[in-house]
Design an enzyme around this catalytic site. Structure first.
Site, PDB file in Angstrom:
ATOM      1  N   GLY A  95       0.801  -1.253   0.069  1.00 12.59           N
ATOM      2  CA  GLY A  95       0.015   0.106   0.042  1.00 12.59           C
ATOM      3  C   GLY A  95       0.841   1.450  -0.015  1.00 12.59           C
ATOM      4  N   LYS A  96       0.371   2.454  -0.194  1.00 13.94           N
ATOM      5  CA  LYS A  96       1.092   3.545  -0.351  1.00 13.94           C
ATOM      6  C   LYS A  96       1.855   3.961   0.850  1.00 13.94           C
ATOM      7  CE  LYS A  96      -1.562   5.720  -4.236  1.00 13.94           C
ATOM      8  NZ  LYS A  96      -2.364   6.668  -4.946  1.00 13.94           N
ATOM      9  N   SER A  97       2.522   4.822   0.857  1.00 14.49           N
ATOM     10  CA  SER A  97       3.263   5.181   2.542  1.00 14.49           C
ATOM     11  C   SER A  97       2.187   6.071   3.040  1.00 14.49           C
ATOM     12  CB  SER A  97       4.452   6.299   1.832  1.00 14.49           C
ATOM     13  OG  SER A  97       4.828   6.584   3.052  1.00 14.49           O
ATOM     14  N   GLY A  98       2.181   5.765   4.289  1.00 14.07           N
ATOM     15  CA  GLY A  98       1.268   6.403   5.282  1.00 14.07           C
ATOM     16  C   GLY A  98      -0.185   5.782   5.550  1.00 14.07           C
TER      17      GLY A  98
ATOM     18  N   GLY B  24      -0.596   2.657   6.824  1.00 14.22           N
ATOM     19  CA  GLY B  24      -0.967   2.038   8.000  1.00 14.22           C
ATOM     20  C   GLY B  24      -0.540   0.681   8.039  1.00 14.22           C
ATOM     21  N   LYS B  25       0.434   0.252   7.326  1.00 13.31           N
ATOM     22  CA  LYS B  25       1.165  -0.972   7.041  1.00 13.31           C
ATOM     23  C   LYS B  25       1.669  -1.109   8.220  1.00 13.31           C
ATOM     24  CE  LYS B  25       3.571   0.043   3.334  1.00 13.31           C
ATOM     25  NZ  LYS B  25       2.800   1.324   3.387  1.00 13.31           N
ATOM     26  N   SER B  26       2.741  -0.520   8.700  1.00 10.70           N
ATOM     27  CA  SER B  26       3.542  -0.813   9.999  1.00 10.70           C
ATOM     28  C   SER B  26       2.600  -0.829  11.142  1.00 10.70           C
ATOM     29  CB  SER B  26       4.727   0.176  10.225  1.00 10.70           C
ATOM     30  OG  SER B  26       5.585   0.266   8.821  1.00 10.70           O
TER      31      SER B  26
ATOM     32  N   ASP C  86       8.882  -2.337   6.032  1.00  5.80           N
ATOM     33  CA  ASP C  86       9.355  -1.302   4.985  1.00  5.80           C
ATOM     34  C   ASP C  86       9.954  -1.847   3.792  1.00  5.80           C
ATOM     35  OD1 ASP C  86       9.735   1.674   4.510  1.00  5.80           O
ATOM     36  OD2 ASP C  86      11.738   1.248   4.391  1.00  5.80           O
TER      37      ASP C  86
ATOM     38  N   GLU D  24       8.888   0.791  11.983  1.00  6.90           N
ATOM     39  CA  GLU D  24       8.803   2.214  11.989  1.00  6.90           C
ATOM     40  C   GLU D  24       7.523   2.701  12.146  1.00  6.90           C
ATOM     41  OE1 GLU D  24       9.277   6.167   9.399  1.00  6.90           O
ATOM     42  OE2 GLU D  24       9.942   4.339   8.552  1.00  6.90           O
TER      43      GLU D  24
ATOM     44  N   ARG E  66     -17.332  -7.961  -2.658  1.00  8.19           N
ATOM     45  CA  ARG E  66     -18.153  -8.063  -1.450  1.00  8.19           C
ATOM     46  C   ARG E  66     -18.378  -9.653  -1.088  1.00  8.19           C
ATOM     47  NH1 ARG E  66     -22.853  -3.948  -0.609  1.00  8.19           N
ATOM     48  NH2 ARG E  66     -22.737  -4.976   1.450  1.00  8.19           N
TER      49      ARG E  66
END
Length: 312
Positions: free
Chosen positions: A153-156, A158-160, A177, A202, A243
């Site tokens: 997913g894109k940075s920010g 919520g992956k970490s 990361d 991080e 769905r």
């Protein structure tokens, strides 16, 4: 830069160096190993000189049958500018002519106490692992109930933070990361963390935390086979999300395809629980239990029964 050099396998398998020390830093470019029986018999037309050459009891005893001049000529022909090394198994005695040729052409000659077939198997596995195609992907890799889940997913997005919640729930972090991925065999992807950031997470606003120090050795693992990708993206009202789970999207990494799920992110959604359930559901599907298909079949049965009732 060469991934594997002759010195690496000498150190890995504790081989005894017999000759050709100057060539220990020759690169090894392929995992195939050659047992040069035909070459020792005199047939060099298709000699795979770029491979590690492995001599066992058969080859060494055959050399004893040759006259001195012929034996010397054939052993010299084994030693080329691109031969990474020659290994003698079973701790057999190395022919003096081979040591002379190895020193002359800087081809390392090493000796192992292991049996030929056993050593060949261990060396092939090692080289295939080291020389496998590799890539790196921005994401998080977590072992969830035995399923290697790559979270992208894109940075920010919520992956970490999701990975941290999964670790708190008893699952194991592999990489955060940056995930280094190598393809072993044709359909096996193995992911691991770069050494510099191993065991680290991080978290924005908190900084870098050491997962192994905080949660113990059971919360991390060094590598894991990747079988499922979950892509996190911000909720888009205009987009239609699956769905039922009937349409299975695929993601290609190197030459291997793995299942990919897209999970929309919005406030109030517990991503860790959703990903945890996705991993369990993926395991069930591999065991032959598909909830979406079962629901669709039940729905079809209900519709068909309704049609029959109307006709009556």
């Amino acid at each position: 830069m060469a991934k594997v050099r002759t010195k690496d396998i000498m150190d890995k398998f504790h081989l005894e160096l017999v000759g050709g020390e100057e060539g220990l830093h020759r690169p090894i470019t392929m995992s195939d190993i050659s047992r040069p029986g035909l070459e020792i018999a005199g047939y060099f037309d298709y000699y795979p000189a770029e491979r590690i050459q492995l001599l066992g009891k058969t080859e060494i005893t055959f050399l004893d049958l040759l006259d001195d001049a012929e034996r010397k000529r054939r052993l010299e022909s084994l030693c080329t500018d691109i031969t990474p090394g020659i290994i003698i198994s079973r701790e057999l005695e190395v022919p003096p002519d081979l040591i002379d040729a190895a020193n002359r052409y800087d081809v390392p000659v090493m000796r192992s106490p292991m049996k030929t077939t056993r050593f060949s198997s261990h060396l092939t596995n090692y080289l295939e692992s080291k020389l496998a195609p590799t890539t790196a992907i921005h994401g998080v890799l977590v072992d969830i109930y035995g399923v290697g889940v790559l979270i992208t997913g894109k940075s920010g997005v919520g992956k970490s933070e999701t990975a941290l919640e999964l670790v708190k729930r008893g699952h194991r972090l592999v990489a955060d990361d940056c995930v280094e991925i190598r393809q072993e065999d044709m359909d096996t992807l193995i992911g691991n963390s770069p050494d510099l950031i191993e065991h680290l997470l991080e978290i924005r606003g908190l900084g870098i935390i050491n997962v192994m120090t905080l949660f113990g050795a059971g919360a991390v693992r060094s590598h894991k086979r990747i079988t499922l990708c979950i892509n996190l993206e911000l909720w888009d009202k205009a987009k239609q999300y699956d769905r039922l789970g009937l349409d299975e999207e695929k993601m290609k990494i190197i030459d291997t395809e793995i299942t990919k799920l897209t999970v929309p992110v919005r406030p109030g959604r517990n991503l860790a629980v959703i990903i945890e359930v996705a991993a369990m559901n993926f395991r069930l599907k591999r065991m032959g239990v598909n909830a979406a298909e079962q629901f669709t079949n039940r729905l079809s049965d209900v519709i068909e029964d309704g049609d029959h009732d109307d006709m009556d």
